[in-house]
Scaffold this motif. Structure first.
Motif, mmCIF file in Angstrom:
data_model
loop_
_atom_site.group_PDB
_atom_site.id
_atom_site.type_symbol
_atom_site.label_atom_id
_atom_site.label_comp_id
_atom_site.label_asym_id
_atom_site.label_seq_id
_atom_site.Cartn_x
_atom_site.Cartn_y
_atom_site.Cartn_z
ATOM 1 N N GLU A 157 12.430 20.337 1.963
ATOM 2 C CA GLU A 157 11.452 20.058 1.272
ATOM 3 C C GLU A 157 11.344 19.405 0.199
ATOM 4 O OE1 GLU A 157 7.871 21.872 0.971
ATOM 5 O OE2 GLU A 157 7.008 20.096 0.368
ATOM 6 N N ILE A 158 11.481 18.094 0.413
ATOM 7 C CA ILE A 158 11.874 17.030 -0.980
ATOM 8 C C ILE A 158 10.033 17.669 -2.045
ATOM 9 C CG2 ILE A 158 11.682 15.004 -2.652
ATOM 10 C CD1 ILE A 158 12.176 14.121 0.105
ATOM 11 N N VAL A 159 11.258 18.772 -3.821
ATOM 12 C CA VAL A 159 10.690 17.934 -4.544
ATOM 13 C C VAL A 159 11.151 17.643 -5.491
ATOM 14 C CG1 VAL A 159 9.548 20.562 -3.900
ATOM 15 C CG2 VAL A 159 11.638 20.618 -5.664
ATOM 16 N N LEU B 279 15.292 15.267 -8.858
ATOM 17 C CA LEU B 279 14.704 15.436 -7.079
ATOM 18 C C LEU B 279 15.314 17.378 -6.632
ATOM 19 C CD1 LEU B 279 13.431 12.928 -4.821
ATOM 20 C CD2 LEU B 279 15.416 15.100 -4.066
ATOM 21 N N ASP B 280 14.917 17.531 -6.169
ATOM 22 C CA ASP B 280 15.294 18.579 -5.283
ATOM 23 C C ASP B 280 15.279 19.121 -3.913
ATOM 24 O OD1 ASP B 280 16.840 21.033 -5.530
ATOM 25 O OD2 ASP B 280 15.798 22.525 -6.318
ATOM 26 N N ILE B 281 15.605 19.352 -2.651
ATOM 27 C CA ILE B 281 15.422 19.391 -1.715
ATOM 28 C C ILE B 281 15.415 21.446 -1.655
ATOM 29 C CG2 ILE B 281 16.747 19.542 0.885
ATOM 30 C CD1 ILE B 281 16.116 16.949 -0.739
ATOM 31 N N VAL B 282 14.663 21.880 -0.910
ATOM 32 C CA VAL B 282 13.936 23.450 -1.135
ATOM 33 C C VAL B 282 13.469 23.794 -0.222
ATOM 34 C CG1 VAL B 282 13.857 23.542 -3.869
ATOM 35 C CG2 VAL B 282 11.908 23.464 -1.578
ATOM 36 N N GLN B 283 14.314 24.991 0.498
ATOM 37 C CA GLN B 283 13.397 25.810 1.347
ATOM 38 C C GLN B 283 12.649 27.098 0.879
ATOM 39 O OE1 GLN B 283 16.223 26.407 4.818
ATOM 40 N NE2 GLN B 283 14.207 25.945 5.896
ATOM 41 N N LEU C 142 10.939 15.911 4.123
ATOM 42 C CA LEU C 142 12.019 16.488 4.690
ATOM 43 C C LEU C 142 12.944 15.461 4.326
ATOM 44 C CD1 LEU C 142 10.884 17.896 7.904
ATOM 45 C CD2 LEU C 142 10.771 19.109 5.119
ATOM 46 N N GLY C 143 13.904 15.656 3.502
ATOM 47 C CA GLY C 143 15.119 15.053 3.391
ATOM 48 C C GLY C 143 16.202 16.156 2.956
ATOM 49 N N TYR C 144 17.805 15.175 2.895
ATOM 50 C CA TYR C 144 18.563 16.235 2.280
ATOM 51 C C TYR C 144 19.584 15.216 1.647
ATOM 52 C CZ TYR C 144 20.662 13.406 5.248
ATOM 53 O OH TYR C 144 21.909 11.974 5.966
ATOM 54 N N PHE C 145 20.603 15.763 0.880
ATOM 55 C CA PHE C 145 21.392 15.010 -0.295
ATOM 56 C C PHE C 145 22.820 15.002 0.437
ATOM 57 C CE2 PHE C 145 19.330 17.463 -3.925
ATOM 58 C CZ PHE C 145 18.730 16.588 -4.412
ATOM 59 N N ASP C 146 23.211 14.356 0.267
ATOM 60 C CA ASP C 146 24.755 13.504 0.485
ATOM 61 C C ASP C 146 25.415 14.235 -0.310
ATOM 62 O OD1 ASP C 146 25.244 11.837 -0.887
ATOM 63 O OD2 ASP C 146 25.585 10.083 0.207
ATOM 64 N N LYS C 147 27.046 14.226 0.308
ATOM 65 C CA LYS C 147 27.881 14.985 -0.876
ATOM 66 C C LYS C 147 27.968 14.537 -2.304
ATOM 67 C CE LYS C 147 32.109 12.757 1.246
ATOM 68 N NZ LYS C 147 31.432 11.775 -0.187
ATOM 69 N N ASP C 148 27.108 12.827 -2.251
ATOM 70 C CA ASP C 148 27.058 12.753 -3.763
ATOM 71 C C ASP C 148 25.955 12.787 -4.180
ATOM 72 O OD1 ASP C 148 30.290 11.770 -2.691
ATOM 73 O OD2 ASP C 148 29.933 10.121 -1.814
#
Lengths: 483, 483
Positions: free
Chosen positions: B335-337, B319-323, B368-374
């Motif tokens: 965006e979550i891909v 999974l990746d978070i992209v723009q 839409l989403g994000y990763f935390d530091k972990d």
């Protein structure tokens, strides 16, 4: 084609701080560390000229560096040829040439086994803690990961091609059979150059569980590991189980030890009974290099009830008992044929043998067995003439071919003799051309063959039993032995 | 192509006497019985003219016969189109036509939803205990097993193609995350026509564990099942968890209950906190029809520490978070891909939408989403404009398109309004052409849409906010609502 992220990279992301490996001196490395070490090793190997698609041999006993090397070669996308360290230099030379191997990564103790025309890399060289940039590695289930050589009835060893997909299905089939518990720890003492040990390397990464890596079969160290270090599963062959039971004595294994996976040939019933009496949960398996290790295994509901059975084919494997291409009913002995996604796609550069053994996706094993009325497999005889000595496969034809190369030997026949410690050992019947003493024959064989293949007893005779087509009748030699 | 034995057939061989299913009235059927019933049903369906490759619709609430029918269609090799029983006849008619469906198997309560130009078969007809000959069934991981329709931002529902491979990888990824215990029992109360319920059908067969099948969400029956019948895992959406916690009151679930898998949209933090206070092991998930259910899930080490996170992608998903096609660093929303073998290969007969959403094997989710530091995923917003009501996806564009078909409506805009019980409900802003009362609008919508899609409140307005290109600005409607 199913491409996906490299499994170790994925596992290092999912379980970075979980122990990936525990060495017998107590050192542990997490999945994040193992991944970093494998990437460092991959970088070094690339600097040595190894690239994707290369055929690379690894010659090493079990060691953390061997584990790291397997993963490093996967990260590069090289095909690794894992070689038995007990082979003679002649046997190694054959595999290197037959396998189109361009580089050898070895423990320096085995340097003399390899010629100097290849790129030889010391497995212990290089820094495993190199600074690295972030990068992603992919793999494809249809890609070759390893080629492992086995001998056959013709005496000519051939390379079994194993793909990542073969390992994947094997690992998952095993988890679906044995379950997967949060506290699982798998003891690895079988050599990683055999498929039985190698499969544990992949299971550890796919399951996210630690492997307890032993460099050799040290009964004391292994006994301690099971008793005191939380091991839950161990893979063994009969000779190992026998010694472990002896060491166990009047004691019992702790409750969390839930599975002793027993492979490498049929187990003697008295051994299974002894294990049952000690409440040791032995799960008999049936498998081979061509099936990426265990193919059939008993389950926990039947481990004690179906003593001597090798269970049922792991999910979603299929197995049949056939004669003349017809399925046989229960209780009738026939040839074991197997089908499923953990079965090899063939032998390296052997289209004829591949076509002969693999038909419509079904592999003819050459082993004999039957189903009981509940569909459990009983293996009654391994591949024609195969001798299994301490879990190692020994093919008589390969030894005979070496013996017949000796100037003083006119003819030779090899069969297996029962042995309390090793299960079986090879013994030779020879017809002399000129007198030759046993010591010389032994030394000669040691120069050409792995030690476990060297005949342990020599019988001189005037003539070997052969049929009209001059085919050696090994069962008559076997009968002579028993007299 | 990876062909293998049909999974239910395989499971019936491995675990013939294990419970496959336990109904809420206490009836149980073993895997051997389920397999026999599915084969009996398959025989009947073949007699009704259904054959391999046919597109067959199933319209039924959860019921043992629904489970049997799913397996029967797999045995035949037909593609089953599982339809939401809450859809209107107009919505059903669209899917039947769009999906080139030739037969419908239904619960007679839903007969009025279907026209009489198709082969309609009563799901409750036919004897499940027919005498049968032995026969083996195969399946291919690349073959389509199901098409399940989802709506989208354009308002036109589209059929998500799911292969056996998608289900296989989903089931295995989940087992590698949650583990697999000998005594596992999975409670199924989500509808089987949604991927969340359907995935449990496959897990049960692949893992060899019983599913506890509930025909509806009866809090009392489910509470009793968890408290007294050995359930270890249950899949829920927020509204179900809320009611179960309320029923639990001051009590606690038994220790063997090890996982409450929470999907179907972002969960309110107070609900997660309540569950944690009651030691209920909630594992938040993120997934969708296109990923054959859960794609990311928390693990047991982080279930309580990472409240609100949806975990990491299951093995071997990515999974990746992209723009703008660039990966974003931790903490930044994009965006979550998603990528991996459980991701759909596309939408049925929609090459353009497939090409638009699936690029290089990566699916753009629109969420839409994000990763935390972990590296843990936090979903901050579901697909643009998506309303999630009691776990059902509601797309405003689909409702607007129906509303604009009404002769008295000049323009319409739909957004979600917070609702304590359902999470969100759809509400409509309309511009009248001629006066129309709310009751008439509600009835009109009920004739065209599933009830959960019918707007619960109506706001009349003179004009809708649109940009220069006349695109509806739903966020301005949302802002008006909040005022």
């Amino acid at each position: 084609m199913t491409t996906m992220i490299n499994w170790l990279e994925k596992r290092a992301d999912l379980s970075p701080n979980t122990d990936a490996v525990k060495l017998s001196d107590g050192t542990t490395y997490s999945f994040s560390e193992l991944y970093h070490h494998a990437r460092s090793m991959a970088l070094q190997l690339k600097q040595e000229g190894i690239k994707s698609g290369d055929h690379v041999s690894v010659i090493s006993p079990n060691h953390y560096r061997f584990l790291v090397t397997i993963h490093a070669l996967n990260l590069i996308g090289a095909v690794s040829f894992l070689m038995n360290i007990r082979l003679s230099s002649a046997e190694i030379a054959f595999q290197l040439q037959d396998g189109d191997v361009s580089a050898v990564i070895l423990d320096q103790r085995y340097e003399n086994l390899v010629g100097d025309d290849l790129n030889v890399i010391d497995i212990h060289s290089g820094n495993l803690d190199q600074p690295l940039e972030q990068k992603s590695h992919s793999m494809d289930l249809d890609d070759l990961s390893h080629v492992i050589y086995t001998s056959g009835t013709t005496g000519q060893p051939k390379g079994v091609e194993l793909t990542y997909g073969n390992h994947w299905w094997n690992a998952n089939g095993s988890a679906l059979n044995l379950g997967l518990y949060a506290h699982d720890r798998w003891l690895l003492s079988l050599p990683m150059f055999h498929v039985g040990g190698l499969s544990i390397v992949y299971r550890s990464v796919i399951y996210g569980i630690p492997l307890h890596l032993h460099e050799s079969f040290d009964v004391e160290a292994i006994h301690d590991d099971i008793m005191n270090q939380g091991v839950t599963i161990m893979s063994v062959v009969s000779v190992m189980l026998d010694q472990l039971l002896e060491r166990l004595g009047n004691d019992y294994y702790p409750e969390q030890f839930r599975c002793m996976l027993l492979g490498g040939g049929p187990a003697p019933k008295p051994l299974l009974t002894r294990a049952r009496d000690k409440h040791v949960p032995v799960y008999q398996t049936y498998g081979m290099t061509e099936t990426a290790s265990q193919f059939c295994t008993l389950d926990d509901q039947n481990a004690f009830d179906k003593l001597g059975a090798a269970g049922k084919p792991l999910f979603p494997n299929q197995l049949d008992i056939v004669q003349d291409d017809e399925s046989l009913p229960a209780q009738q002995v026939g040839e074991i044929v197997v089908h499923g996604p953990s079965v090899t796609k063939g032998y390296y550069k052997r289209p004829d043998e591949t076509a002969d053994k693999l038909q419509n996706g079904w592999l003819k094993t050459g082993d004999l067995g039957y189903f009981d009325k509940d569909g459990f497999l009983y293996v009654v005889d391994r591949r024609k003439d195969l001798i299994i000595s301490g879990g190692e496969n020994v093919y008589p034809a390969e030894i005979e071919s070496v013996l017949k190369g000796h100037p003083h030997i006119a003819d030779a026949g090899v069969v297996g003799q029962k042995n309390e410690r090793w299960g079986e050992v090879p013994v030779a019947f020879i017809v002399e051309r000129e007198p030759v003493d046993e010591q010389e024959l032994t030394t000669y064989c040691q120069n050409h063959l792995a030690n476990y293949k060297v005949p342990k007893t020599w019988y001189k005779t005037d003539e070997l039993p052969r049929n009209a087509a001059k085919k050696l009748l090994r069962h008559q030699l076997q009968a002579r032995l028993e007299e």
